[in-house]
Design a protein around this motif. Structure first.
Motif, PDB file in Angstrom:
ATOM      1  N   CYS A   1       0.801  -1.127   0.000  1.00 22.18           N
ATOM      2  CA  CYS A   1       0.000   0.000   0.000  1.00 22.18           C
ATOM      3  C   CYS A   1       0.856   1.203   0.000  1.00 22.18           C
ATOM      4  O   CYS A   1       0.897   1.848  -1.029  1.00 22.18           O
TER       5      CYS A   1
ATOM      6  N   PHE B   1       1.443   2.686  -3.465  1.00 21.97           N
ATOM      7  CA  PHE B   1       0.673   3.876  -3.697  1.00 21.97           C
ATOM      8  C   PHE B   1       1.512   5.142  -3.613  1.00 21.97           C
ATOM      9  O   PHE B   1       0.996   6.088  -3.333  1.00 21.97           O
TER      10      PHE B   1
ATOM     11  N   LEU C   1      -1.138   3.012  -4.147  1.00 17.91           N
ATOM     12  CA  LEU C   1      -1.654   2.223  -3.088  1.00 17.91           C
ATOM     13  C   LEU C   1      -0.687   2.154  -2.005  1.00 17.91           C
ATOM     14  O   LEU C   1       0.104   1.317  -2.211  1.00 17.91           O
TER      15      LEU C   1
ATOM     16  N   LEU D   1     -12.197  -0.287  -0.016  1.00 18.92           N
ATOM     17  CA  LEU D   1     -12.500   1.006  -0.317  1.00 18.92           C
ATOM     18  C   LEU D   1     -13.949   1.051  -0.745  1.00 18.92           C
ATOM     19  O   LEU D   1     -14.118   0.980  -1.909  1.00 18.92           O
TER      20      LEU D   1
ATOM     21  N   GLN E   1      -9.724   7.910  -2.844  1.00 18.22           N
ATOM     22  CA  GLN E   1      -8.599   7.897  -1.914  1.00 18.22           C
ATOM     23  C   GLN E   1      -8.385   9.289  -1.331  1.00 18.22           C
ATOM     24  O   GLN E   1      -8.451  10.295  -2.040  1.00 18.22           O
TER      25      GLN E   1
ATOM     26  N   THR F   1      -5.585  11.148   1.321  1.00 15.82           N
ATOM     27  CA  THR F   1      -4.373  11.073   2.128  1.00 15.82           C
ATOM     28  C   THR F   1      -4.232  12.365   2.913  1.00 15.82           C
ATOM     29  O   THR F   1      -4.237  13.458   2.326  1.00 15.82           O
TER      30      THR F   1
ATOM     31  N   TYR G   1      -5.771   4.908 -11.916  1.00 18.37           N
ATOM     32  CA  TYR G   1      -6.063   6.215 -11.324  1.00 18.37           C
ATOM     33  C   TYR G   1      -6.508   7.171 -12.416  1.00 18.37           C
ATOM     34  O   TYR G   1      -5.838   7.320 -13.445  1.00 18.37           O
TER      35      TYR G   1
ATOM     36  N   THR H   1      -2.841  -3.974   1.112  1.00 17.77           N
ATOM     37  CA  THR H   1      -4.007  -4.173   0.262  1.00 17.77           C
ATOM     38  C   THR H   1      -3.868  -5.448  -0.553  1.00 17.77           C
ATOM     39  O   THR H   1      -4.837  -6.163  -0.775  1.00 17.77           O
TER      40      THR H   1
ATOM     41  N   THR I   1      -4.101   7.333   5.175  1.00 19.65           N
ATOM     42  CA  THR I   1      -4.548   7.105   3.807  1.00 19.65           C
ATOM     43  C   THR I   1      -5.838   6.315   3.863  1.00 19.65           C
ATOM     44  O   THR I   1      -5.875   5.197   4.374  1.00 19.65           O
ATOM     45  N   GLU I   2      -6.892   6.910   3.359  1.00 20.48           N
ATOM     46  CA  GLU I   2      -8.222   6.296   3.394  1.00 20.48           C
ATOM     47  C   GLU I   2      -8.645   5.894   1.982  1.00 20.48           C
ATOM     48  O   GLU I   2      -8.542   6.664   1.037  1.00 20.48           O
ATOM     49  N   LEU I   3      -9.082   4.644   1.852  1.00 20.42           N
ATOM     50  CA  LEU I   3      -9.594   4.135   0.586  1.00 20.42           C
ATOM     51  C   LEU I   3     -11.030   3.685   0.806  1.00 20.42           C
ATOM     52  O   LEU I   3     -11.313   2.870   1.672  1.00 20.42           O
TER      53      LEU I   3
END
Length: 238
Positions: A2, A6, A12, A17, A59, A61, A91, A129, A201-203
């Protein structure tokens, strides 16, 4: 999935998510560590049994008072039983970028840089992930499963969603803790990853589809691994 994967834009800390829109606010149901551990193990079994799955993602961050946003879609495909499979992240925001693991190589193509970075796919084995969705290692071998921290269990949580916290058993260079939201069908809805510098970091996943692609299809494999790089793209082997 991740932090390692990412960056490469937001990559990532990359590979993983999903829907937290609710009509009301609820506290997540409390569960013991043993219950959560079993649920996480069941969740991983579900994903390992799939021949394909796909989803859209958003996503966010947060680092040093700054927010960065990203969005796109991802596809995982397992050509044959027992194979590690193909994982592709596309992306669309903030810039065009493709992260492709074909089982042997990890390729990260960034359109604005006119460059593709190529490395061994083996580095994904430590990606959270990738471990959640496709890894060969058991999550509970590498992570302690604990109840979620209270800051992640209030506000906008559907009552049928469970939250588990994964904490590395051994010091991890990039991950301090991971919170995983999943429903009663073991479908992962959301991930929040925290590093040692308090970057979050949110997915969030939506439009999740299980086994929607034809199984054992050479044509599907060909389409998924194709990058269609424009002329002049620099290929950097790492």
């Amino acid at each position: 999935m991740c932090n390692s994967v990412f960056r490469k834009s937001f990559i990532l800390p990359l590979l993983f998510l999903f829907l937290l829109t609710a009509t009301g606010l609820h506290e997540a149901r409390a569960a013991s560590e043993s219950e959560l551990r079993q649920q996480v193990e069941n969740m991983q079994k579900v994903y390992r049994s799939l021949t394909s799955f796909s989803f859209d993602f958003r996503q966010l961050t947060r680092s040093g008072g700054r927010d960065r946003h990203g969005a796109g879609n991802s596809i995982f495909y397992r050509p044959a039983s027992g194979s590690t499979g193909i994982m592709r992240w596309n992306y669309n925001e903030p810039d065009k970028q493709i992260i492709l693991n074909d089982g042997k190589k990890l390729s990260v193509y960034t359109q604005k840089d006119k460059q593709v970075l190529v490395s061994s796919a083996a580095e994904l084995e430590s990606d959270i992930t990738y471990s959640l969705f496709a890894g060969n290692r058991n999550l509970t071998d590498d992570f302690n499963v604990r109840p979620a921290e209270s800051r992640f269990t209030t506000g906008g949580i559907r009552q049928d969603i469970q939250v588990a916290q994964l904490v590395p058993k051994q010091p991890h260079g990039q991950i301090k803790a991971v919170h995983v939201w999943f429903d009663g069908k073991s479908m992962i809805q959301k991930l929040v990853m925290e590093d040692h510098f308090d970057t979050l970091t949110e997915l969030v996943f939506s439009n999740i589809k299980f086994n929607a692609l034809p199984a054992g299809s050479a044509k599907t494999v060909e389409e998924l691994v194709r990058l269609d790089l424009p002329p002049g793209t620099e290929v950097v082997e790492q």
